[in-house]
Design a protein around this motif. Structure first.
Motif, PDB file in Angstrom:
ATOM      1  N   GLN A 230       0.743  -1.270  -0.121  1.00 56.30           N
ATOM      2  CA  GLN A 230       0.192   0.046   0.090  1.00 56.30           C
ATOM      3  C   GLN A 230       0.925   1.347   0.052  1.00 56.30           C
TER       4      GLN A 230
ATOM      5  N   TRP B 209      -1.744  -0.990  -4.210  1.00 54.68           N
ATOM      6  CA  TRP B 209      -3.022  -0.221  -3.447  1.00 54.68           C
ATOM      7  C   TRP B 209      -2.424   0.956  -2.756  1.00 54.68           C
ATOM      8  N   TYR B 210      -3.419   2.026  -2.866  1.00 53.72           N
ATOM      9  CA  TYR B 210      -3.135   3.162  -1.967  1.00 53.72           C
ATOM     10  C   TYR B 210      -3.517   2.897  -0.511  1.00 53.72           C
TER      11      TYR B 210
ATOM     12  N   LEU C  73      -4.720  -0.934   1.707  1.00 48.55           N
ATOM     13  CA  LEU C  73      -5.267  -2.247   1.645  1.00 48.55           C
ATOM     14  C   LEU C  73      -6.534  -2.276   2.210  1.00 48.55           C
TER      15      LEU C  73
ATOM     16  N   LEU D 124     -12.463   0.339  -5.984  1.00 48.86           N
ATOM     17  CA  LEU D 124     -11.450  -0.285  -6.057  1.00 48.86           C
ATOM     18  C   LEU D 124     -10.163  -0.041  -7.008  1.00 48.86           C
TER      19      LEU D 124
ATOM     20  N   ASN E  22      -8.740   3.042  -5.960  1.00 50.66           N
ATOM     21  CA  ASN E  22      -7.464   2.734  -5.087  1.00 50.66           C
ATOM     22  C   ASN E  22      -6.357   2.333  -5.622  1.00 50.66           C
ATOM     23  N   LEU E  23      -6.480   1.451  -6.829  1.00 50.04           N
ATOM     24  CA  LEU E  23      -5.194   0.780  -7.428  1.00 50.04           C
ATOM     25  C   LEU E  23      -4.726   2.241  -8.241  1.00 50.04           C
TER      26      LEU E  23
ATOM     27  N   GLY F  97      -2.902   4.246  -5.790  1.00 47.66           N
ATOM     28  CA  GLY F  97      -1.853   3.702  -5.414  1.00 47.66           C
ATOM     29  C   GLY F  97      -0.484   3.780  -6.251  1.00 47.66           C
TER      30      GLY F  97
ATOM     31  N   LEU G 258      -1.744  -8.350  -7.172  1.00 47.05           N
ATOM     32  CA  LEU G 258      -2.767  -7.897  -6.347  1.00 47.05           C
ATOM     33  C   LEU G 258      -2.581  -8.490  -5.046  1.00 47.05           C
TER      34      LEU G 258
ATOM     35  N   SER H 241      -3.123  -8.860  -1.265  1.00 45.53           N
ATOM     36  CA  SER H 241      -4.150  -8.712  -0.230  1.00 45.53           C
ATOM     37  C   SER H 241      -4.125  -9.687   0.921  1.00 45.53           C
TER      38      SER H 241
END
Length: 896
Positions: free
Chosen positions: A53, A85-86, A88, A99, A102-103, A106, A121, A123
């Motif tokens: 993140q 991600w910006y 998690l 979502l 977010n990506l 990030g 990806l 997570s």
């Protein structure tokens, strides 16, 4: 004895960084600063992954601005990794566009800092995974998805690697972490004997059943600093793990090796959501209703950004050259409230308070962008209009926040009866606000076609970037009106004096009627009977209990897991009272009340007691509105209450017609609906955690039947359950007072660090809003109707008055999407500022031809990935952009 063929084991040193969880943000930022300082000061800890993140880069630079260049140098060298991600995020509650943002944010943050996000990806700790995972990975060029919770056990293939596929054709190599997750390789020993013992204890879990023979050994844990004597520990592990090849690496290098090894190898295939890891690790699927009001707020702010602020801003740029800089700031504010611990509500109360403020700030920013963009679209400049004050004519600006033309009922805010109320030196002598307002005639035409909602007196300011505001006390009248169709994302200004040219008499066949015993429309008849409110759908004959009942059950659980006990308290509604008589809207109001203990469960610190021996009673008061609207196919149900009780779960129960299937639900989800079927397994089959029957809820649910279906639209509440008896339950609130308890029968042991969370008792006001609609039996037609209904309920046609208008404003035809089964997803200005980004989702199992209708001709159109990488150019340009959407596919176009 080691029976595994030789593997390559890539050791990735990392931290799992819960930015805020059991400590508030400030305390965690202080710890983060010390962690990154140590990495920059001693290269023995490198390379190092900052948990996938990028927001931690912002946090570190805020704490150590003098070391920003040192951090950038480490990122450029690949010694420190962050992103893509910006934050998690929780992966089941946010919408697909959140979502994607977010990506995007990030990746952009990492690159602005000098680095490149790993193509993974990643997570590691989300409480389950959206079925859109393959779409996100494919759309951002990510080679690998790494997950832990939600996968494993009897529901999934026995193996460490699989191919995660989406019905739209996207897919990604899925790598599954061991049962102990990302902590399995924490604090590796240096001594040979200790390292040998440690390797034997974790070997089988790390290697697993893996035909690719590329294994990941995460070297870190929650909030852990770098591994002490990292080089020495890895050298020792490499010796004791022979014949396996143990090498240090980055997350990017691991993904490259894994993807290369997977080339040409047939892997087991998994599809859909990953929400059940019974037999592997805790799934923690009990958070969908924790701090339920926050889930609703998050959904509303998300929709405001995706469905209003972004499209209006993009259209203002595309047609007028207007440039805005606030959408990214609003998204960053919203995303900072979407980490899984924060949005799921399993966090310190101080974090919940901070999240409330972030949502409020994001909402204000989004509303400001919408207001300024609409002004740009219609040609309103506050500074120029100020010079024309003598000619001001209040003007209504009508907007349609949907990508399809529609008319019917609109909610209008009309402003007139202005009394100047100046502010500043000398203003007292000039103010007229302290006198009784004269009886002023209405300032608009067409009043005979309007239905009054409410009338108030309010302060109003006409703003200008070059002047002090013109303050006044005004009369604000909120009304309902019937309007002709407005273009998709169309904006139509009309002076209030000429409002009659816009509003129309409600067509006779569309009107709604009300009496003390019946509400009726062209679609429904709702009768008050001894059995409650019975709604009959006039097209199919379907009969629905329009308002159901309330059910409260003692909940001895924590923010992660409900622990329900005892018989529920069931509360039925009173007889209805007339609230609104039509002709555009009719509504009844009903009331319910029941008693609960103010607190029923002892604190988690009590070593013996669980149930409190004496309980103070508290009353929970609830009202419900049941309404019909002219021309609408749905019944609207609104619920408002005041919860004064603790330790209970409150749900709205809706009985389903007998012909509706109760073994499956089609649920709205990120980038396409998910079908969830009943799994006939004992929830107690795995003692560490019982399976929960609840599931996440986005905008709507579709329950199928032989002759017709039933749709439920929800305004943000996030948990439902299909009950075995043929009822649907939607959770209004869960009231619990502990972050984590070790005595939860359904999940023995702590899921987090224990502390009291009195705010999670959710005492105080609560709200919910739903719509009930009968659907065609055909699935594609039903989901198209549900999408349209969700638009109409959640994004109605609205008009606001601009008071300081001295010139004629112009209309904007907006943006319309055409194509059976295509659902609008996004319209925004691209990250690089060069394109209009248009995205839609094909909800059908067959390919669909679609058309975007633009407000001006395009010179270039290209297919694109989600990350806005331009692809193949489309041959057709102009103002009608034709494309083909593959079955269940997500189609993104770049237009300029």
């Amino acid at each position: 004895m080691d029976t595994h063929a030789p593997h390559t084991v890539v050791v990735v040193s990392h931290t799992h960084w819960d930015r805020e969880w059991y400590h508030p943000l400030g305390r965690m930022q202080q710890r983060l600063a010390a962690l990154v300082d140590a990495l920059l000061d001693d290269r023995d800890g490198l390379p190092f992954l900052l948990d996938g993140q990028a927001i931690v880069l912002d946090d570190y630079r805020a704490m150590r601005p003098e070391r920003a260049e040192h951090l950038s140098a480490a990122l450029r060298a690949g010694e420190i990794e962050a992103g893509p991600w910006y934050v998690l995020p929780d992966l089941l509650l946010p919408g697909g566009e959140a979502l994607v943002r977010n990506l995007l944010e990030g990746s952009r943050t990492v690159r602005e800092a000098g680095g490149a996000p790993p193509p993974v990806l990643y997570s590691p700790d989300a409480f389950g995974h959206s079925g859109a995972g393959p779409v996100l990975a494919h759309g951002f060029g990510l080679d690998t998805a790494i997950v832990w919770r939600g996968f494993g056990g009897p529901e999934h293939p026995d193996g460490t690697v699989a191919w995660w596929a989406h019905p739209g054709g996207a897919g990604v190599v899925l790598y599954h972490l061991p049962p102990s997750g990302y902590e399995i390789g924490a604090s590796l020993p240096v001594a040979d004997s200790a390292a040998s013992f440690r390797w034997r204890s974790m070997r089988d879990a790390v290697l697993g059943n893996n035909p690719l023979r590329i294994a990941l050994l995460p070297n870190g844990a929650d909030h852990h600093a770098r591994q002490e004597q990292r080089r020495a520990a890895l050298a020792t592990l490499a010796r004791v793990a022979e014949p396996h090849d143990v090498i240090p690496g980055t997350l990017a290098s691991f993904a490259h090796r894994l993807r290369h090894a997977a080339t040409g190898v047939e892997l087991p295939v998994v599809t859909g959501e990953l929400r059940d890891s019974s037999g592997w690790t805790w799934s923690l699927q009990g958070t969908f209703a924790t701090r339920a009001y926050q889930k609703r707020t998050n959904a509303q702010v998300e929709r405001l950004l995706v469905r209003e602020a972004e499209p209006w801003a993009a259209l203002a740029w595309f047609t007028r050259g207007w440039r805005q800089g606030s959408v990214r700031a609003a998204w960053r504010m919203l995303l900072s409230a979407q980490p899984h611990d924060t949005l799921c509500g399993c966090c310190h109360d101080d974090i919940a308070r901070a999240a409330d403020q972030r949502w409020a700030d994001a909402r204000v920013l989004a509303e400001a962008v919408r207001e300024d963009a609409l002004g740009a679209l219609v040609g309103y400049d506050g500074a120029q209009q100020r010079e024309l004050e003598a000619n001001w004519r209040p003007t209504l600006v009508l907007r349609n926040p949907a990508a399809r033309a529609r008319g019917g009922v609109a909610r209008l805010r009309l402003v007139d009866a202005v009394i100047a109320d100046p502010v500043g030196p000398g203003s007292a002598a000039r103010s007229g606000a302290r006198v009784n307002p004269p009886a002023a005639p209405i300032g608009w035409s067409g009043d005979e076609h309007l239905q009054l909602v409410q009338r108030t007196r309010q302060f109003d300011r006409v703003e200008s970037s070059q002047h002090y505001p013109r303050n006044a006390v005004v009369r604000v009248t909120e009304v309902l009106a019937w309007v002709p169709p407005v273009h998709g994302y169309g904006v139509q200004p009309v002076m209030l004096a000429e409002l009659s040219a816009l509003v129309q008499a409600t067509p006779v066949k569309s009107r709604v009627r009300a009496s003390d015993t019946e509400l009726s429309s062209a679609a429904w008849r709702i009768s008050s009977t001894m059995q409650g409110l019975v709604a009959t759908h006039l097209g199919t004959g379907a009969r629905v209990n329009a308002v159901g009942w309330l059910e409260s059950t003692t909940d001895a659980g924590d923010t992660y897991t409900p622990s329900l006990r005892g018989a529920p308290v069931v509360s039925h509604w009173s007889a209805p009272k007339m609230q609104v008589r039509g002709p555009l809207r009719v509504e009844w109001e009903l009331a319910a009340a029941f008693e609960r203990p103010a607190t029923a469960i002892a604190p988690a610190t009590d070593p013996v007691a669980r149930d409190l021996p004496s309980r103070e009673a508290a009353e929970v008061m609830v009202t419900a509105g049941v309404a019909l609207q002219a021309g609408a196919e749905w019944i609207e149900v609104s619920i408002r209450g005041d919860n004064r009780a603790g330790d209970h779960r409150l749900r709205w129960i809706l009985p389903l017609p007998g012909s509706i299937h109760t073994d499956r639900v089609i649920a709205d989800a990120a980038f396409g609906a998910i079908e969830r079927r009943h799994v006939d397994r004992d929830p107690r089959e795995w003692s560490p955690e019982q399976r929960l029957p609840t599931a996440p809820l986005h905008r709507w649910l579709h329950l199928t039947g032989e002759a017709y279906g039933l749709g439920i639209v929800s305004d943000g509440l996030a948990e439902y359950e299909l009950l075995p008896g043929g009822h649907l339950a939607i959770t209004l609130l869960r009231a619990v007072g502990e972050l984590s308890r070790r005595d939860v029968v359904e999940r023995p042991g702590h899921a987090g660090w224990p502390l009291p969370t009195p705010m999670a008792q959710c005492r105080g006001p609560f709200e919910a809003r739903f719509a009930i609609v009968i659907l065609p039996a055909d699935r594609d037609a039903a989901q198209a109707m549900l999408e349209a209904t969700a638009d109409d309920v959640l994004h109605p046609i609205t008009g606001d008055t601009l008071r300081g208008v001295g010139t004629l404003l112009h209309a904007c035809e907006g943006l319309t999407l055409e194509g059976k089964g295509l659902a609008f997803s996004a319209a925004r200005r691209s990250e690089d500022g060069q394109w209009l980004v248009l995205r839609c989702i094909n909800q059908c199992d067959a390919a669909v031809r679609g058309v975007w209708h633009l407000p001006r001709a395009a010179s270039e159109v290209r297919l694109s990935r989600l990350d806005e990488t331009p692809g193949i150019a489309l041959t057709g340009t102009g103002s009608r952009i034709r494309f083909e959407a593959p079955p269940n596919g997500v189609v993104t176009l770049l237009v300029r």
